[in-house]
Design a protein around this motif. Structure first.
Motif, PDB file in Angstrom:
ATOM      1  N   PRO A 715       0.828  -1.211   0.000  1.00 49.45           N
ATOM      2  CA  PRO A 715       0.000   0.000   0.000  1.00 49.45           C
ATOM      3  C   PRO A 715       0.860   1.257   0.000  1.00 49.45           C
ATOM      4  N   ARG A 716       0.527   2.174  -0.913  1.00 54.94           N
ATOM      5  CA  ARG A 716       1.270   3.437  -1.005  1.00 54.94           C
ATOM      6  C   ARG A 716       0.535   4.600  -0.335  1.00 54.94           C
ATOM      7  N   CYS A 717      -0.744   4.416   0.024  1.00 57.13           N
ATOM      8  CA  CYS A 717      -1.539   5.514   0.570  1.00 57.13           C
ATOM      9  C   CYS A 717      -2.652   4.916   1.427  1.00 57.13           C
ATOM     10  N   ALA A 718      -3.410   5.772   2.103  1.00 56.89           N
ATOM     11  CA  ALA A 718      -4.474   5.304   2.995  1.00 56.89           C
ATOM     12  C   ALA A 718      -5.542   4.535   2.230  1.00 56.89           C
ATOM     13  N   ALA A 719      -5.874   4.988   1.027  1.00 58.94           N
ATOM     14  CA  ALA A 719      -6.888   4.297   0.234  1.00 58.94           C
ATOM     15  C   ALA A 719      -6.454   2.865  -0.067  1.00 58.94           C
ATOM     16  N   SER A 759      -3.407 -13.810   8.932  1.00 57.24           N
ATOM     17  CA  SER A 759      -3.005 -12.980  10.075  1.00 57.24           C
ATOM     18  C   SER A 759      -1.594 -12.444   9.885  1.00 57.24           C
ATOM     19  N   THR A 760      -0.699 -13.321   9.405  1.00 52.22           N
ATOM     20  CA  THR A 760       0.667 -12.853   9.138  1.00 52.22           C
ATOM     21  C   THR A 760       0.672 -11.823   8.009  1.00 52.22           C
ATOM     22  N   CYS A 761      -0.159 -12.050   6.988  1.00 58.06           N
ATOM     23  CA  CYS A 761      -0.276 -11.048   5.907  1.00 58.06           C
ATOM     24  C   CYS A 761      -0.706  -9.704   6.488  1.00 58.06           C
ATOM     25  N   SER A 762      -1.692  -9.731   7.384  1.00 55.15           N
ATOM     26  CA  SER A 762      -2.174  -8.491   7.982  1.00 55.15           C
ATOM     27  C   SER A 762      -1.094  -7.822   8.815  1.00 55.15           C
ATOM     28  N   ASP A 763      -0.249  -8.629   9.444  1.00 56.29           N
ATOM     29  CA  ASP A 763       0.825  -8.060  10.280  1.00 56.29           C
ATOM     30  C   ASP A 763       1.953  -7.457   9.450  1.00 56.29           C
ATOM     31  N   LEU A 764       2.297  -8.110   8.317  1.00 49.42           N
ATOM     32  CA  LEU A 764       3.530  -7.756   7.613  1.00 49.42           C
ATOM     33  C   LEU A 764       3.340  -6.923   6.349  1.00 49.42           C
ATOM     34  N   LEU A 765       2.126  -6.890   5.797  1.00 45.24           N
ATOM     35  CA  LEU A 765       1.927  -6.129   4.552  1.00 45.24           C
ATOM     36  C   LEU A 765       1.689  -4.637   4.806  1.00 45.24           C
ATOM     37  N   PHE A 766       1.454  -4.258   6.059  1.00 42.13           N
ATOM     38  CA  PHE A 766       1.157  -2.861   6.384  1.00 42.13           C
ATOM     39  C   PHE A 766       2.264  -2.269   7.251  1.00 42.13           C
ATOM     40  N   GLN A 767       2.452  -0.962   7.100  1.00 41.71           N
ATOM     41  CA  GLN A 767       3.339  -0.258   8.021  1.00 41.71           C
ATOM     42  C   GLN A 767       2.674  -0.092   9.383  1.00 41.71           C
ATOM     43  N   ASP A 768       1.372   0.142   9.380  1.00 36.05           N
ATOM     44  CA  ASP A 768       0.583   0.246  10.605  1.00 36.05           C
ATOM     45  C   ASP A 768      -0.878   0.061  10.227  1.00 36.05           C
ATOM     46  N   HIS A 769      -1.746   0.007  11.214  1.00 36.98           N
ATOM     47  CA  HIS A 769      -3.180  -0.156  10.985  1.00 36.98           C
ATOM     48  C   HIS A 769      -3.954   1.099  11.389  1.00 36.98           C
ATOM     49  N   ASP A 770      -3.309   2.265  11.303  1.00 35.59           N
ATOM     50  CA  ASP A 770      -3.942   3.508  11.756  1.00 35.59           C
ATOM     51  C   ASP A 770      -5.252   3.798  11.022  1.00 35.59           C
ATOM     52  N   VAL A 771      -5.335   3.411   9.752  1.00 36.32           N
ATOM     53  CA  VAL A 771      -6.520   3.753   8.969  1.00 36.32           C
ATOM     54  C   VAL A 771      -7.783   3.122   9.567  1.00 36.32           C
ATOM     55  N   LEU A 772      -7.635   2.034  10.320  1.00 41.02           N
ATOM     56  CA  LEU A 772      -8.808   1.384  10.915  1.00 41.02           C
ATOM     57  C   LEU A 772      -9.379   2.182  12.079  1.00 41.02           C
ATOM     58  N   GLY A 802      -7.323  13.339   1.847  1.00 37.62           N
ATOM     59  CA  GLY A 802      -5.922  12.962   2.004  1.00 37.62           C
ATOM     60  C   GLY A 802      -5.647  11.491   1.773  1.00 37.62           C
ATOM     61  N   TRP A 803      -6.659  10.729   1.373  1.00 31.88           N
ATOM     62  CA  TRP A 803      -6.505   9.282   1.218  1.00 31.88           C
ATOM     63  C   TRP A 803      -5.534   8.883   0.117  1.00 31.88           C
ATOM     64  N   PHE A 804      -5.289   9.766  -0.837  1.00 30.86           N
ATOM     65  CA  PHE A 804      -4.480   9.370  -1.996  1.00 30.86           C
ATOM     66  C   PHE A 804      -3.086   9.988  -1.966  1.00 30.86           C
ATOM     67  N   GLU A 805      -2.744  10.666  -0.865  1.00 29.60           N
ATOM     68  CA  GLU A 805      -1.388  11.196  -0.709  1.00 29.60           C
ATOM     69  C   GLU A 805      -0.457  10.027  -0.388  1.00 29.60           C
ATOM     70  N   GLU A 806       0.555   9.820  -1.237  1.00 27.59           N
ATOM     71  CA  GLU A 806       1.430   8.663  -1.066  1.00 27.59           C
ATOM     72  C   GLU A 806       2.387   8.871   0.106  1.00 27.59           C
ATOM     73  N   PHE A 807       2.675   7.754   0.800  1.00 23.62           N
ATOM     74  CA  PHE A 807       3.592   7.798   1.930  1.00 23.62           C
ATOM     75  C   PHE A 807       4.993   8.173   1.435  1.00 23.62           C
ATOM     76  N   GLY A 808       5.728   8.844   2.298  1.00 28.50           N
ATOM     77  CA  GLY A 808       7.049   9.320   1.885  1.00 28.50           C
ATOM     78  C   GLY A 808       8.119   8.250   1.860  1.00 28.50           C
ATOM     79  N   ASN A 809       7.860   7.075   2.455  1.00 30.24           N
ATOM     80  CA  ASN A 809       8.896   6.049   2.542  1.00 30.24           C
ATOM     81  C   ASN A 809       8.647   4.877   1.596  1.00 30.24           C
TER      82      ASN A 809
END
Length: 821
Positions: A715-719, A759-772, A802-809
């Motif tokens: 994922p590159r952005c919140a969307a 569950s592992t996919c959910s843990d490792l594919l995201f930088q964080d789960h803040d969007v939830l 702001g959902w489509f603003e790409e993360f800086g990293n």
């Protein structure tokens, strides 16, 4: 260019089929065509292309379409006529439609030349309402130029006459007072019922013979025409629309649609001809003969109760048009359309007259005094003497030279004069020599970005005017909003002393702001015991701000017991903060059942489905609870089977979202909306327009493209984060509930350790789960980047924009990639 005859015949027959089947939605047809694996070759876009003539389907694809339409028709207890259900007949039509096109004709001109005048012609679908005479309204940033059309009672009659005229030509005439909404009603009817026609809108007093000549040309003979005559009286002239011209137009099956003001229509009656100068009467009788051929449809200036009910239903949507809301609140004796149309013109006159050399500075100051008294909370009639006295507050030294040319009497005449045939800036009341400002001027002034303060003299006049009456409360509230706390206390105190609960509540707020010793609780104790649900909820919020949780909970419960839905959700928030999760759940259920959007959305938060022990899919040798030393293994990546199922679910969600997108368009989602994708997004997104939703749909496609390229979806952005959360939820549900379908999708792909470890996919594919957090009622307001907790946690902008603003990293996606769907 003339349309291929075979294509035209296919399109016409297709419309007949859909009408006979009850006009099913394209999305419903696609859904009905899916096989047991949920696959279909149809799409909303394909069906739209067939109907527009852009593409012709293959026979195999059309048979799939025909079966789906027949299925939907039978669900409605409709049996299609044998001729429409005959696949062999459709095959013949399709072969004819795919036959070689005739040589392309030379591109036709998009205008008709009438002397020195160029009359534009265009498809109805390209017609612009403002160019056809529809009155403009105030502008609303980000909104269309005109408010949403609310159906009028006369619409059904207009539709019936248009459908009759569509077959053999005809004249449809709408009559009503100025700004009753005639042109808008006619435009919406034409756009709705005659979308396959071309429209000609000649300027006033034009000769119509060039129009007739163009329509009669062989190369345009296959087109269907609408002749638009706004203000018909301007065409009831020699060379315009007389009986002979109308007959010739009807021979060409032209639909003539016209509007006319009631007052002008009356000038063509025999009674009006009596006493009229002979030459004028003779000219008018030419038009009278045309008008006598038809029965006009009358559009009332004042909206009926049924129309107001439809308007109120529209305003229940979270993102309803603010211009309509203003008109509904303030139209008074004016019609809704009248209020919308006259307001901008009066505002322009008011704003410009003061600067003009021969303007009306005293008149403008007088109107400004009335506007500011209304902003201060006064709604009862204002005497001319009061307004003239206060007008001096708004006059400057630069106005002095022009004041000599404008007496107070002249200023009052100008301010109260009926303009544009609708209203004056000051509107007469039942009280003699007393006025009120036109509401539109008040609303526009109050909503301006740089609104001037109200002079002290006007505030004092407002309190004096309200004293002893019913307006002390609104004046006090206005003073509080403007930060004039002493004045607000002067208004609330006498009312509170007489036992007015609302005034007690408001006085408590004022005293809390003014005095550190908090003399306000005594008022609030009385309010909490006897006040309204809104007051109890407001008191709860005040207790909550000062961390008095028990008192806040008690107030919310009191409001909830009286049916306050928001109080139910806020009571759940308190329980959740206290980790009383079962109690919080019960309150959220009550709020959701009552229609609270945030509570409803809280139950839509995506999560991972977990199978019962012993029923997991995947390698028989893999134990999901077994730990291993990560340093001994290669970096984690999804297995082939996991990638395949996740990709399938991204595709299914994208197809579903695409169908929903065509169904929804720009319509806001309501608490009663049902959907598989967009209605399950956080409530803060429910009012977003179609372009925003399409970008969310693209997030699903972008993640799927990552998998297609052999990569893990990143994922590159919140969307994209939320899209991936939903895809993981859908994939985990599929592996739990549909093992046969999973086996079908993964046939030929070998098993691996770690298959379907969502569950592992959910843990490792995201930088964080803040969007939830957007689903959590406790976290409402957190989405704003300036919210303290947001800043503390470094979440970024989680507002829809702001959902489509790409993360800086992360590496950015190609900004030119376009859209798959």
């Amino acid at each position: 260019m003339t349309e291929h005859r075979g294509k035209l015949k296919f399109r016409e027959r297709l419309e007949v089929l859909l009408a006979a089947a009850g006009s099913p939605k394209p999305a419903a047809i696609c859904s009905a065509s899916r096989d047991r694996l949920g696959r279909t070759s149809l799409s909303v876009q394909r069906i739209s292309d067939w109907r527009s003539g852009k593409h012709i389907p293959t026979s195999k694809l059309f048979r799939q379409f025909l079966r789906a339409v027949d299925t939907l028709a039978r669900q409605r207890n409709i049996i299609l006529p044998a001729a429409l259900a005959d696949s062999a007949a459709w095959d013949r039509l399709l072969r004819a439609a795919r036959a070689k096109n005739p040589a392309p004709a030379q591109e036709e001109s998009r205008h008709i030349t009438a002397g020195t005048v160029q009359i534009p012609i265009r498809p109805v679908t390209d017609a612009k309402p403002l160019e056809l005479g529809v009155h403009r309204t105030s502008r609303l940033e980000g909104a269309p130029s005109l408010p949403t059309y609310v159906p009028r009672d006369v619409d059904s009659a207009v539709t019936a006459q248009l459908m009759e005229a569509r077959e053999n030509g005809g004249l449809v005439l709408l009559v009503g007072e100025s700004t009753a909404g005639k042109s808008r009603c006619a435009f919406e009817a034409v756009r709705r019922e005659l979308s396959d026609h071309w429209i000609i809108a000649p300027p006033a007093a034009s000769e119509l013979s060039p129009v007739l000549s163009h329509i009669s040309l062989p190369k345009t003979g296959r087109r269907k025409w609408v002749l638009w005559l706004d203000d018909l009286d301007r065409f009831l002239l020699p060379g315009g629309l007389d009986q002979g011209m109308l007959s010739a137009l009807l021979e060409q099956q032209v639909v003539v649609i016209a509007t006319m003001r009631s007052e002008v229509y009356g000038n063509y009656s025999e009674r009006a001809f009596r006493g009229m100068e002979a030459g004028v009467a003779s000219a008018r009788r030419l038009g009278s003969r045309v008008l006598n051929l038809i029965e006009p449809l009358v559009l009332d200036r004042q909206w009926s109760e049924a129309e107001m009910t439809r308007l109120r239903a529209h305003l229940e949507h979270p993102d309803s048009d603010g211009r309509l809301a203003d008109a509904a609140r303030h139209h008074g004796v004016h019609g809704i359309a009248e209020y919308l149309a006259a307001g901008p013109k009066l505002l322009e006159e008011f704003q410009t007259t003061r600067r003009q050399p021969n303007g009306h500075p005293r008149g403008a100051a007088l109107v400004q005094a009335a506007i500011d008294l209304a902003r201060a909370g006064i709604s009862t009639p204002l005497h001319a003497e009061t307004l003239l006295t206060l007008s001096t507050c708004y006059l400057t030294a630069g106005d002095a030279s022009r004041l000599r040319a404008e007496s107070p009497e002249q200023a009052l005449i100008w301010a109260t004069e009926i303009q544009f045939g609708v209203a004056g800036m000051l509107v007469a009341t039942e009280t003699a020599e007393a006025w009120r400002p036109f509401d539109y001027l008040v609303d526009t002034t109050a909503s301006a970005v740089e609104t001037a303060d109200i002079p002290d003299e006007v505030w004092e006049a407002a309190v004096t005017h309200a004293n002893g009456g019913s307006e002390l409360l609104p004046v006090g509230r206005s003073a509080f909003r403007f930060g004039r706390l002493v004045l607000a206390e002067r208004c609330f105190s006498p009312l509170a002393a007489r036992g007015d609960h609302t005034a007690m509540h408001d006085l408590g707020f004022v005293q809390r702001e003014r005095r550190s010793e908090h003399t306000w609780p005594s008022w609030y104790r009385t309010v909490s015991e006897t006040g309204t649900p809104l007051q109890a909820r407001a008191l709860g919020a005040l207790h909550e701000v000062e961390s008095r949780w028990d008192e806040a909970a008690s107030c919310y419960e009191r409001a909830a017991a009286q049916g306050d839905i928001l109080a139910m959700r806020l009571r759940g928030v308190i329980a959740q903060r206290r980790r009383q999760h079962e109690e919080a759940h019960e309150w959220y259920v009550r709020a959701a059942e009552g229609g609270d959007a945030v509570a409803i959305a809280s139950f839509n938060a995506p999560g991972i489905y977990r199978p019962e022990k012993g029923l997991e899919l995947g390698s028989d040798t893999w134990d999901p609870d077994l730990e291993w030393d990560e340093e001994d293994d290669e970096p984690w990546r999804m297995t082939a089977r996991t990638s395949r199922i996740l990709s399938c679910n991204l595709q299914i969600l994208a197809d579903t979202a695409h169908d929903e997108l065509d169904e929804l368009g720009d319509q806001p989602i309501s608490p009663n909306s049902f959907g598989i994708f967009f209605a399950r997004l956080p409530a803060s997104t429910w009012g977003q327009p179609r372009p925003w939703r399409r970008r969310v749909l693209r997030a699903l496609d972008d993640l799927n493209e990552d998998i297609t390229l052999g990569l893990s979806p990143e994922p590159r952005c919140a969307a994209e984060e939320l899209a991936l959360h939903f895809a993981l939820q859908s994939a985990s549900a599929m592996t739990c509930d549909e093992p046969d379908l999973v086996a079908e999708f993964t046939r030929g792909i070998p098993e691996q350790r770690g298959d379907y470890d969502w569950s592992t996919c959910s843990d490792l594919l995201f930088q964080d789960h803040d969007v939830l957090f957007l689903y959590d009622p406790v976290m409402q307001g957190l989405e704003h980047p300036d919210a303290p907790l947001n800043r503390h946690m470094g979440m970024g902008d989680l507002r829809p924009e702001g959902w489509f603003e790409e993360f800086g990293n992360v590496s950015p996606r190609d900004p030119t990639r376009g859209f798959v769907h």
